[in-house]
Write an enzyme that holds these catalytic residues in place. Structure first.
Site, PDB file in Angstrom:
ATOM      1  N   LYS A 174       1.101  -1.360  -0.176  1.00  0.00           N
ATOM      2  CA  LYS A 174      -0.195  -0.222  -0.019  1.00  0.00           C
ATOM      3  C   LYS A 174       1.259   1.454   0.046  1.00  0.00           C
ATOM      4  O   LYS A 174       1.150   1.733   0.893  1.00  0.00           O
ATOM      5  CB  LYS A 174      -0.857   0.064   0.978  1.00  0.00           C
TER       6      LYS A 174
ATOM      7  N   GLU B 190       9.021  15.352  16.029  1.00  0.00           N
ATOM      8  CA  GLU B 190       9.446  15.849  14.427  1.00  0.00           C
ATOM      9  C   GLU B 190       8.461  17.054  12.991  1.00  0.00           C
ATOM     10  O   GLU B 190       7.062  16.601  13.283  1.00  0.00           O
ATOM     11  CB  GLU B 190       9.314  14.634  13.554  1.00  0.00           C
TER      12      GLU B 190
ATOM     13  N   GLU C  78       9.748   1.540  10.729  1.00  0.00           N
ATOM     14  CA  GLU C  78      10.676   3.011  10.178  1.00  0.00           C
ATOM     15  C   GLU C  78      10.188   3.969  10.422  1.00  0.00           C
ATOM     16  O   GLU C  78       9.199   5.094   9.508  1.00  0.00           O
ATOM     17  CB  GLU C  78      11.251   2.260   8.890  1.00  0.00           C
TER      18      GLU C  78
ATOM     19  N   CYS D  76      13.433  11.293   7.358  1.00  0.00           N
ATOM     20  CA  CYS D  76      13.142  10.471   8.219  1.00  0.00           C
ATOM     21  C   CYS D  76      14.570  11.485   9.172  1.00  0.00           C
ATOM     22  O   CYS D  76      14.517  11.388  10.508  1.00  0.00           O
ATOM     23  CB  CYS D  76      12.597   9.347   8.253  1.00  0.00           C
TER      24      CYS D  76
HETATM   25  P1  NAD Z   1       1.550   8.700   7.955  1.00  0.00           P
HETATM   26  O1  NAD Z   1       2.232   7.789   8.806  1.00  0.00           O
HETATM   27  O2  NAD Z   1       1.105   9.428   7.638  1.00  0.00           O
HETATM   28  O3  NAD Z   1       1.980   7.676   6.352  1.00  0.00           O
HETATM   29  C1  NAD Z   1       1.935   6.334   6.173  1.00  0.00           C
HETATM   30  C2  NAD Z   1       1.791   5.442   5.329  1.00  0.00           C
HETATM   31  O4  NAD Z   1       0.549   4.245   6.429  1.00  0.00           O
HETATM   32  C3  NAD Z   1       0.646   5.670   4.206  1.00  0.00           C
HETATM   33  O5  NAD Z   1       0.294   4.913   3.862  1.00  0.00           O
HETATM   34  C4  NAD Z   1      -0.914   6.163   5.077  1.00  0.00           C
HETATM   35  O6  NAD Z   1      -1.309   5.855   3.832  1.00  0.00           O
HETATM   36  C5  NAD Z   1      -0.295   5.122   6.252  1.00  0.00           C
HETATM   37  N1  NAD Z   1      -1.734   5.103   6.513  1.00  0.00           N
HETATM   38  C6  NAD Z   1      -1.794   6.195   7.368  1.00  0.00           C
HETATM   39  N2  NAD Z   1      -2.979   6.124   8.958  1.00  0.00           N
HETATM   40  C7  NAD Z   1      -3.398   3.974   8.612  1.00  0.00           C
HETATM   41  C8  NAD Z   1      -3.350   3.386   9.112  1.00  0.00           C
HETATM   42  N3  NAD Z   1      -4.426   3.463  10.472  1.00  0.00           N
HETATM   43  N4  NAD Z   1      -3.805   2.050   9.309  1.00  0.00           N
HETATM   44  C9  NAD Z   1      -2.513   1.624   8.393  1.00  0.00           C
HETATM   45  N5  NAD Z   1      -1.915   2.623   7.333  1.00  0.00           N
HETATM   46  C10 NAD Z   1      -1.783   3.678   7.568  1.00  0.00           C
HETATM   47  O7  NAD Z   1       2.933   9.693   6.938  1.00  0.00           O
HETATM   48  P2  NAD Z   1       3.709   9.565   6.329  1.00  0.00           P
HETATM   49  O8  NAD Z   1       3.543  11.421   6.134  1.00  0.00           O
HETATM   50  O9  NAD Z   1       3.418   9.443   4.750  1.00  0.00           O
HETATM   51  O10 NAD Z   1       5.674  10.234   6.393  1.00  0.00           O
HETATM   52  C11 NAD Z   1       6.151  10.975   7.416  1.00  0.00           C
HETATM   53  C12 NAD Z   1       6.705   9.725   8.723  1.00  0.00           C
HETATM   54  O11 NAD Z   1       7.005   9.643   7.923  1.00  0.00           O
HETATM   55  C13 NAD Z   1       7.572  10.754   9.191  1.00  0.00           C
HETATM   56  O12 NAD Z   1       7.365  10.254  10.566  1.00  0.00           O
HETATM   57  C14 NAD Z   1       8.574   9.789   8.145  1.00  0.00           C
HETATM   58  O13 NAD Z   1       9.842  10.097   9.421  1.00  0.00           O
HETATM   59  C15 NAD Z   1       8.571   8.788   8.406  1.00  0.00           C
HETATM   60  N6  NAD Z   1       9.881   8.366   7.592  1.00  0.00           N
HETATM   61  C16 NAD Z   1      10.133   7.490   7.872  1.00  0.00           C
HETATM   62  C17 NAD Z   1      11.771   6.899   8.107  1.00  0.00           C
HETATM   63  C18 NAD Z   1      12.539   5.456   7.788  1.00  0.00           C
HETATM   64  O14 NAD Z   1      12.916   4.813   7.527  1.00  0.00           O
HETATM   65  N7  NAD Z   1      12.767   5.874   9.355  1.00  0.00           N
HETATM   66  C19 NAD Z   1      11.753   6.824   5.925  1.00  0.00           C
HETATM   67  C20 NAD Z   1      10.729   7.603   5.658  1.00  0.00           C
HETATM   68  C21 NAD Z   1       9.601   8.375   6.088  1.00  0.00           C
END
Ligand code: NAD
Length: 504
Positions: free
Chosen positions: A193, A404, A268, A304
Site C-alpha cells: 500500500k 519531528e 521505520e 526521516c
Molecule cells: P504517515 O504515517 O502519515 O503515512 C504512512 C503510510 O501509512 C501511508 O501509506 C498512509 O496512508 C498509511 N496509514 C495512515 N494511517 C494508517 C492506518 N491507520 N493504518 C494503516 N496505514 C495507515 O506518514 P507519511 O506522512 O506518509 O510519512 C512521513 C513519516 O514517515 C515521517 O514521520 C518520517 O519520519 C517517516 N519516515 C521514516 C523513514 C525511516 O526509514 N525511518 C523513512 C521515510 C519516512
C-alpha cells in the site's frame, strides 16, 4: 506567471491508477477514487482507486493463496534471484520516467532524485540487487545435542508468509525496494500500500515487477488512504507481518492493531536527529551546509533522517550559523522538472499549517529566528512552500528541538563540552540518526559509541543498500538493509531427529 504542472502529466505518461489483485488490474469494487492534488500548485494531477475493506480482503487472500498454494516460497533460488535482477534492471531503464512520476506525486525535483544517491532510482535498484544476493546464502545452524545422545538438531529460515508493506510518500523508490526486495528474496508474498500522496510512482514500480515476470498474486497493490485501506490491511487476520515506514503515530496504531493476531511488525519511524559540531570539525562551514542541506534541499526537511537539531560548540557557533544561512539562501523552488529547482513543497496543506504552527510557537517561545519562517509568495503562492528556516539559541527542551517538524526548519543548540553535547543529543524520544564533526579520531568513536541512534555518521552521512538502517527508541522496530533485513522476513524453525531407531 502562475506555475502549472498539468502538461507534465502527458509528458511523463501518467495514467489513472487501479488496484492489482491476483495479477488483474481493476477499479475499487465500490468505484471510489482519490484525486491527487499537486503540492506545488494545488492542481488535480490524476486519480486512483481507493481500496475498500473488501478489496483489501481480496488482495490479502490472493497473497495468501500465492503463499500457501503457489510455487513462489519454494521456488528455485535462481528463479527469485533472476527475477529480482530483472526488476532492478527495469528500474534502471525506467529511471527517468519514474523520477517524473515522483515529481508529479510529491514534487521532489529531478535535480535531487538524479543527484542524491539514497533518493535515486539507482539506489533502489541496488537495494533489490543486494537482496537478490541473500536468496541462496542465508541458512540455519546444525547444533550438537544438548543432553548428549544421538540426534540431530538444526535450524532453518523459512519465509514469514503474507507481508503487508505500507509506504510513506517521501521516498517511494528506496522504501519500496527496502521492503519488497527482502520480502520477495525470502519467498514471501506481499500486499503493498503506497501513500495516497505518492501512488503513481509505486503503481509503475508494481507494473515493472509484472514485466520482470513475477507470478500472479505474489505482489498485490491496494491504493487509498489510511482509512479505510490501511486499517483494513493492518487488521486483516491473514496477514503475517506488517512492514511499515511512516509516522510514529501510525506506527503506534500498527503495534496496537497487531496485538489481536500477534502479527510480526517492523517499523521505520521518524526522528529528531542531532548533528554534533566540535571546534575541531574538519570544516565547520561544510558541516553547517551539509546539515542545513538535509533540512532544505530536495525534500525540504521531509526526510526521516534529516539532521534537524544542530548541537554546536560555542566557539564555532556564529561561524556555523553564518554558513547555514548562506546555504538557506541557495535553495530554489518552482517547477520540479526544471534543473534549477532544488527543493520541494510541503506535501499537503495540513502539513503546511503544521509546520507554520511549529515556527510560530518557536518564535513565541523565545528562539531567535535567523532566517525564513514564512511562505513563499508571488508566482508560487498557490503551492505549499515554506522558506528555509533557522532558529538559533534554542533550548533543547523547546518543542522545536523535540518534535519531528517534517519541514525546512533547523534548531541550533549551543554546547560547551563533549559531555554536554552527548547528553543533549541523547535527550530525545527518537534515535534514528546522528552526525559527529571532529578531526579527533578518538573523540569521534567515543562519541559515536555513546550516541543512542541507529546510524551515526562521522564527518558525513550515507544510506547504503548493504547497511542496516533503523531506529533506537521511538524511531522504530527492526532494521532495513543488509542480512538482518532479509532475516526479518523469515521465521526461524528448529527441527530435531534421532539418528537411531530409538525415539528421542
Ligand atoms: P504517515 O504515517 O502519515 O503515512 C504512512 C503510510 O501509512 C501511508 O501509506 C498512509 O496512508 C498509511 N496509514 C495512515 N494511517 C494508517 C492506518 N491507520 N493504518 C494503516 N496505514 C495507515 O506518514 P507519511 O506522512 O506518509 O510519512 C512521513 C513519516 O514517515 C515521517 O514521520 C518520517 O519520519 C517517516 N519516515 C521514516 C523513514 C525511516 O526509514 N525511518 C523513512 C521515510 C519516512
Amino acid at each position: 506567471m502562475t506555475l502549472t504542472l498539468r502538461p507534465r502529466r502527458d509528458q511523463v505518461g501518467l495514467s489513472d491508477g487501479q488496484l492489482l489483485v491476483d495479477g488483474k488490474w481493476r477499479p475499487a469494487a465500490d468505484g471510489r477514487t482519490w484525486t491527487h492534488r499537486h503540492p506545488a500548485t494545488g492542481e488535480e494531477i490524476g486519480t486512483f482507486a481507493v481500496a475498500s475493506t473488501s478489496d483489501v480482503d481480496d488482495a490479502v487472500r490472493a497473497a495468501r493463496r500465492a503463499f500457501d498454494e503457489g510455487d513462489w516460497p519454494n521456488s528455485r533460488a535462481t528463479t527469485r534471484i533472476q527475477l529480482l535482477h530483472r526488476f532492478a534492471n527495469l528500474l534502471r531503464e525506467h529511471a527517468e520516467e519514474l523520477r517524473g512520476l515522483q515529481a508529479l506525486d510529491n514534487g521532489v525535483p529531478l535535480s535531487f532524485s538524479a543527484g542524491v544517491y539514497a533518493t535515486s532510482v539507482g539506489a533502489a535498484a541496488d537495494v533489490v540487487d543486494h537482496h537478490a544476493g541473500w536468496v541462496d546464502k542465508v541458512g540455519g545452524q546444525t547444533l550438537p545435542p544438548y543432553q548428549g545422545g544421538d540426534h540431530l538438531a538444526m535450524t532453518f529460515r523459512e519465509p514469514i508468509g503474507v507481508v503487508a508493506a505500507i509506504l510513506p510518500w517521501n521516498a517511494p523508490f528506496l522504501l519500496f525496494a527496502q521492503k519488497l526486495g527482502p520480502a520477495l528474496a525470502a519467498g514471501c508474498t506481499v500486499v503493498v500500500k503506497p501513500s495516497e500522496f505518492a501512488s503513481f510512482t509505486v503503481l509503475r514500480m508494481v507494473e515493472l515487477l509484472g514485466e520482470a515476470g513475477l507470478p500472479d498474486g505474489v505482489v498485490n497493490l491496494v491504493t487509498g488512504p489510511g482509512d479505510p485501506t490501511g486499517e483494513a490491511l493492518i487488521t486483516h487476520p491473514l496477514v503475517d507481518k506488517v512492514s511499515f515506514t511512516g509516522s510514529r503515530a501510525v506506527g503506534r496504531r500498527i503495534v496496537e492493531a497487531s496485538a489481536g493476531t500477534l502479527k510480526r511488525v517492523s517499523l521505520e519511524l521518524g526522528g529528531k536527529s542531532p548533528t554534533l559540531v566540535f571546534p575541531d570539525a574538519p570544516d565547520v562551514g561544510m558541516a553547517a551546509m551539509t546539515t542545513m542541506g538535509t533540512v532544505t534541499m530536495g525534500l525540504s526537511g521531509q526526510a526521516c533522517v534529516a539532521h534537524t537539531r544542530a548541537l554546536v560548540h560555542r566557539d564555532v557557533y556564529d561561524q556555523f550559523l553564518g554558513a547555514a544561512e548562506l546555504l538557506a539562501g541557495m535553495v530554489t523552488y518552482g517547477d520540479p522538472f526544471e534543473p534549477t529547482t532544488t527543493a520541494s513543497p510541503l506535501i499537503n496543506t495540513r502539513q503546511l499549517e503544521r509546520v507554520l504552527g511549529f515556527i510560530e510557537r518557536g518564535r513565541d517561545g523565545g528562539a531567535r529566528l535567523v532566517c525564513g519562517g514564512e511562505r513563499v509568495a508571488g508566482d508560487l503562492a498557490e503551492g505549499n512552500f515554506v522558506r528555509p528556516t533557522i532558529f538559533a539559541d534554542v533550548d533543547n527542551g523547546m518543542e522545536i528541538a523535540r518534535e519531528e517538524i517534517f519541514g525546512p526548519v533547523l534548531a541550533v543548540v549551543p554546547f560547551t563540552d563533549e559531555d554536554e553535547a552527548v547528553r543533549l543529543a541523547n535527550d530525545t524520544e527518537y534515535g534514528l540518526g546522528a552526525g559527529v564533526y571532529t578531526t579527533d579520531v578518538k573523540r569521534a568513536f567515543r562519541v559515536a559509541r555513546r550516541l543512542r541512534a541507529g546510524t551515526v555518521g562521522i564527518n558525513g552521512f550515507q544510506i547504503e543498500p548493504h547497511l542496516p538502517f533503523g531506529g533506537f527508541r521511538q524511531s522504530g522496530l527492526g532494521r532495513e538493509g543488509g542480512q538482518s533485513a532479509f532475516e526479518a522476513y523469515t521465521e526461524l524453525k528448529t527441527v530435531l531427529m534421532p539418528l537411531t531407531d530409538e525415539m528421542m
